[in-house]
Design a protein around this motif. Structure first.
Motif, mmCIF file in Angstrom:
data_model
loop_
_atom_site.group_PDB
_atom_site.id
_atom_site.type_symbol
_atom_site.label_atom_id
_atom_site.label_comp_id
_atom_site.label_asym_id
_atom_site.label_seq_id
_atom_site.Cartn_x
_atom_site.Cartn_y
_atom_site.Cartn_z
ATOM 1 N N SER A 17 -34.077 2.915 39.342
ATOM 2 C CA SER A 17 -34.924 3.994 38.855
ATOM 3 C C SER A 17 -34.585 5.310 39.544
ATOM 4 C CB SER A 17 -36.391 3.634 39.076
ATOM 5 O OG SER A 17 -37.228 4.615 38.543
ATOM 6 N N ILE A 18 -34.377 5.259 40.838
ATOM 7 C CA ILE A 18 -34.023 6.462 41.597
ATOM 8 C C ILE A 18 -32.641 6.974 41.177
ATOM 9 C CG2 ILE A 18 -33.442 7.317 43.919
ATOM 10 C CD1 ILE A 18 -36.464 7.128 43.344
ATOM 11 N N ALA A 19 -31.699 6.075 40.955
ATOM 12 C CA ALA A 19 -30.354 6.479 40.521
ATOM 13 C C ALA A 19 -30.403 7.180 39.164
ATOM 14 C CB ALA A 19 -29.431 5.266 40.465
ATOM 15 N N GLY A 77 -37.614 12.124 46.554
ATOM 16 C CA GLY A 77 -37.898 12.512 47.933
ATOM 17 C C GLY A 77 -38.765 11.502 48.659
ATOM 18 N N ARG A 78 -39.811 11.035 48.003
ATOM 19 C CA ARG A 78 -40.679 10.032 48.628
ATOM 20 C C ARG A 78 -39.917 8.739 48.932
ATOM 21 N NH1 ARG A 78 -44.677 11.436 44.303
ATOM 22 N NH2 ARG A 78 -45.892 13.104 45.204
ATOM 23 N N TYR A 79 -39.035 8.373 48.024
ATOM 24 C CA TYR A 79 -38.266 7.142 48.216
ATOM 25 C C TYR A 79 -37.277 7.305 49.378
ATOM 26 C CZ TYR A 79 -35.260 3.152 47.184
ATOM 27 O OH TYR A 79 -34.545 1.999 47.274
ATOM 28 N N ASN A 82 -39.614 8.216 52.815
ATOM 29 C CA ASN A 82 -40.635 7.267 53.260
ATOM 30 C C ASN A 82 -40.426 5.839 52.769
ATOM 31 O OD1 ASN A 82 -41.988 9.545 54.280
ATOM 32 N ND2 ASN A 82 -43.034 9.853 52.338
ATOM 33 N N GLY A 83 -39.470 5.654 51.867
ATOM 34 C CA GLY A 83 -39.265 4.330 51.293
ATOM 35 C C GLY A 83 -40.298 3.967 50.239
ATOM 36 N N THR A 84 -41.063 4.964 49.769
ATOM 37 C CA THR A 84 -42.074 4.714 48.748
ATOM 38 C C THR A 84 -41.399 4.500 47.404
ATOM 39 O OG1 THR A 84 -43.623 6.143 49.925
ATOM 40 C CG2 THR A 84 -44.137 5.638 47.621
ATOM 41 N N ARG A 85 -41.606 3.342 46.834
ATOM 42 C CA ARG A 85 -40.975 3.037 45.554
ATOM 43 C C ARG A 85 -41.605 3.872 44.438
ATOM 44 N NH1 ARG A 85 -41.728 -3.089 46.743
ATOM 45 N NH2 ARG A 85 -39.849 -3.528 47.935
ATOM 46 N N PRO A 86 -40.791 4.254 43.459
ATOM 47 C CA PRO A 86 -41.340 4.982 42.310
ATOM 48 C C PRO A 86 -42.158 4.034 41.445
ATOM 49 C CG PRO A 86 -39.033 4.472 41.939
ATOM 50 C CD PRO A 86 -39.339 4.049 43.345
ATOM 51 N N PRO A 87 -42.974 4.575 40.544
ATOM 52 C CA PRO A 87 -43.753 3.707 39.662
ATOM 53 C C PRO A 87 -42.837 2.828 38.819
ATOM 54 C CG PRO A 87 -43.938 6.015 38.988
ATOM 55 C CD PRO A 87 -43.181 5.983 40.253
#
Length: 92
Positions: A17-19, A77-79, A82-87
């Motif tokens: 998702s991040i990619a 940025g959050r990922y 902080n390692g926060t996964r996206p929805p």
């Protein structure tokens, strides 16, 4: 994407998702920049309806508004920070 599909875990889904989000943000920025540069180098005649060049900048802008990159940038940025996964429901 292939790795996420083969073994769909929360970690693989987040990475995929991040990619995809990063690619979308990069493509949107490039499209807007190229659309603007087209008018800069071509002058005012490039905005004539008969040439049809104005549609490139307009189409790029429409796509960036339809699927805003700002939300993607926040999730990226959050990922990364902080390692926060996206929805995980197709909204990124």
């Amino acid at each position: 994407m292939d790795a996420a599909r083969a073994d769909l875990t929360d970690d693989f889904a987040a990475e995929a998702s991040i990619a995809v989000a990063a690619a979308k943000v990069t493509a949107a920025e490039a499209a807007l920049e190229v659309g603007s540069a087209l008018f800069e180098v071509s002058g005012t005649r490039s905005a004539l309806d008969s040439l049809g060049l104005h549609r490139h900048g307009r189409d790029a802008r429409t796509h960036t508004l339809h699927d805003p990159a700002r939300w993607k940038i926040q999730h990226i940025g959050r990922y990364l920070l902080n390692g926060t996964r996206p929805p995980r429901h197709g909204l990124l």
